[in-house]
Design an enzyme around this catalytic site. Sequence first.
Site, PDB file in Angstrom:
ATOM      1  N   ASP A  20      -7.017  19.239 -14.288  1.00 29.70           N
ATOM      2  CA  ASP A  20      -7.318  17.719 -14.646  1.00 29.70           C
ATOM      3  C   ASP A  20      -7.155  17.703 -16.172  1.00 29.70           C
ATOM      4  OD1 ASP A  20      -8.416  15.537 -15.805  1.00 29.70           O
ATOM      5  OD2 ASP A  20     -10.218  15.686 -14.558  1.00 29.70           O
ATOM      6  N   LYS A  26      -7.819   6.808 -19.515  1.00 34.59           N
ATOM      7  CA  LYS A  26      -8.105   7.522 -20.677  1.00 34.59           C
ATOM      8  C   LYS A  26      -6.859   7.312 -21.499  1.00 34.59           C
ATOM      9  CE  LYS A  26     -11.794   7.962 -18.572  1.00 34.59           C
ATOM     10  NZ  LYS A  26     -12.070   9.162 -17.644  1.00 34.59           N
ATOM     11  N   ARG A  80       0.990  -1.190   0.012  1.00 35.55           N
ATOM     12  CA  ARG A  80       0.091  -0.024  -0.073  1.00 35.55           C
ATOM     13  C   ARG A  80       0.883   1.404   0.134  1.00 35.55           C
ATOM     14  NH1 ARG A  80      -1.656   1.700   4.556  1.00 35.55           N
ATOM     15  NH2 ARG A  80      -2.165  -0.316   5.287  1.00 35.55           N
ATOM     16  N   TYR A 124     -16.061  16.905 -15.598  1.00 36.17           N
ATOM     17  CA  TYR A 124     -16.384  15.553 -15.601  1.00 36.17           C
ATOM     18  C   TYR A 124     -17.318  15.410 -14.355  1.00 36.17           C
ATOM     19  CZ  TYR A 124     -15.664  10.457 -15.126  1.00 36.17           C
ATOM     20  OH  TYR A 124     -15.954   9.195 -15.142  1.00 36.17           O
TER      21      TYR A 124
HETATM   22  C1  LIG Z   1     -12.855   9.525 -16.648  1.00 39.18           C
HETATM   23  C2  LIG Z   1     -12.404  10.891 -15.979  1.00 39.18           C
HETATM   24  C3  LIG Z   1     -12.112  11.138 -14.852  1.00 39.18           C
HETATM   25  C4  LIG Z   1     -12.450   9.825 -13.670  1.00 39.18           C
HETATM   26  O1  LIG Z   1     -11.467   8.917 -13.828  1.00 39.18           O
HETATM   27  P1  LIG Z   1     -11.547   7.406 -13.393  1.00 39.18           P
HETATM   28  O2  LIG Z   1     -10.293   6.892 -13.832  1.00 39.18           O
HETATM   29  O3  LIG Z   1     -12.706   6.926 -14.182  1.00 39.18           O
HETATM   30  O4  LIG Z   1     -11.813   7.365 -12.088  1.00 39.18           O
HETATM   31  C5  LIG Z   1     -11.788  12.297 -14.275  1.00 39.18           C
HETATM   32  N1  LIG Z   1     -11.701  13.499 -15.084  1.00 39.18           N
HETATM   33  C6  LIG Z   1     -11.907  13.153 -16.422  1.00 39.18           C
HETATM   34  C7  LIG Z   1     -11.701  14.551 -17.329  1.00 39.18           C
HETATM   35  C8  LIG Z   1     -12.342  11.891 -16.731  1.00 39.18           C
HETATM   36  O5  LIG Z   1     -12.557  11.961 -18.157  1.00 39.18           O
END
Ligand SMILES: *Cc1c(COP(=O)(O)O)cnc(C)c1O
Length: 379
Positions: A170, A195, A46, A98
């Site tokens: 982000d 992604k 962890r 998001y």
């Molecule tokens: C998918 C996404 C998230 C969340 O991420 P996860 O890996 O699904 O928890 C946050 N911000 C954006 C812009 C995203 O496309």
Amino acid sequence: MKFNTKAIHGGQEHDPAYGAVMPPIYQTSTYAQSTPGGHKGFEYSRTHNPTRRALEKSFASIENGQYGLAFASGMAAIDAIIKTLKPGDEVISTNDLYGGTYRLFTKVFEKFGVKFKFTGMGDSATVESLITDNTKLIWVETPTNPMMNIIDIKAISDLAHRHDILLAVDNTFATPYLQRPLDLGADIVMHSATKYLGGHSDVIMGAIVVNDEKLAEQLYFIQNASGAVCGPNDSFLTLRGIKTLAVRMERHCDNAKAVARFLEQQDKIERVYWPGFEYHPNHEVAKAQMSDFGGMLSFVTKGNDYKEAIRIVERLKIFTLAESLGGVESLAGHPASMTHASIPKDEREKSGVVDSLIRLSVGIEDHEDLIADLKQAIG
Ligand SMILES: *Cc1c(COP(=O)(O)O)cnc(C)c1O
């Protein structure tokens, strides 16, 4: 080192045990100690794991940052960032963001006394008017999801720092190949590595990169204390994904360009949201802070016809109707009923997420096939 070299070698050493060129998957929860406390830098997975550490170094390297952290998901990474705050602290956030982030902010953290204010960030004066003595963090997503608005990271970072506020970005949609927020003044960069960084729709993963040592310590503490870490196998897959990030992004960008230009010319399409169009309201900012316009775009049908939008996404054959984005394969989504269903309708529509909006994650297939698929679906 330049970007392509960093994506492949950044922070990576050959395995010290046997010289393996690829980082081994250290599928272990614990590590032998010769005497209490006598270990080789790893005690419990962890806290630290060698495969995860290799990934964390890679995250830091491609974002031009000092410290990288990997989490079980993008949401777990955002969760850790907000946990650096305390009750009474305020966050100013992009309104077009998001859906899961909106849900985490409003449904989880508001309960613990953190306040969130949502606004468009096209103009820093609007953001400035929301700042109070309690504002501790500004949260930016750019390009925004799914409206493809572009926020000027440098302008918001200058504003944040004038008021002693941290800026988190982000960077999931742009990826560090196209945009590096730390270089533009942000304090924290965060990714859903699920992604583009992973890139193959086979892993759920989150990332944070920062430059400030104290902030990094705080985040490592929360990472270990809360424990939302990723496993070694997922770390390995993400590391492998990152190695081809640059070549994939070039193709994503080229294909999205071709698809955007095709859609723009269709009579049945009202509007295409893609920052590469000169008439996109933030085109100049996009050009300045990104090296290309990315693989994402959205469009609405003429007359904002909900049924027509559903018909189009159902008829697509190469584009898969699915949540998520950033994989090598093309995906289509209907934000109002899928990714953004957790945002109330009036809130959603204020930022343009109307019922006929379709979002595309343009993959790296041949663009002629993608265009033919859209053509038959639109009819
Ligand atoms: C998918 C996404 C998230 C969340 O991420 P996860 O890996 O699904 O928890 C946050 N911000 C954006 C812009 C995203 O496309």
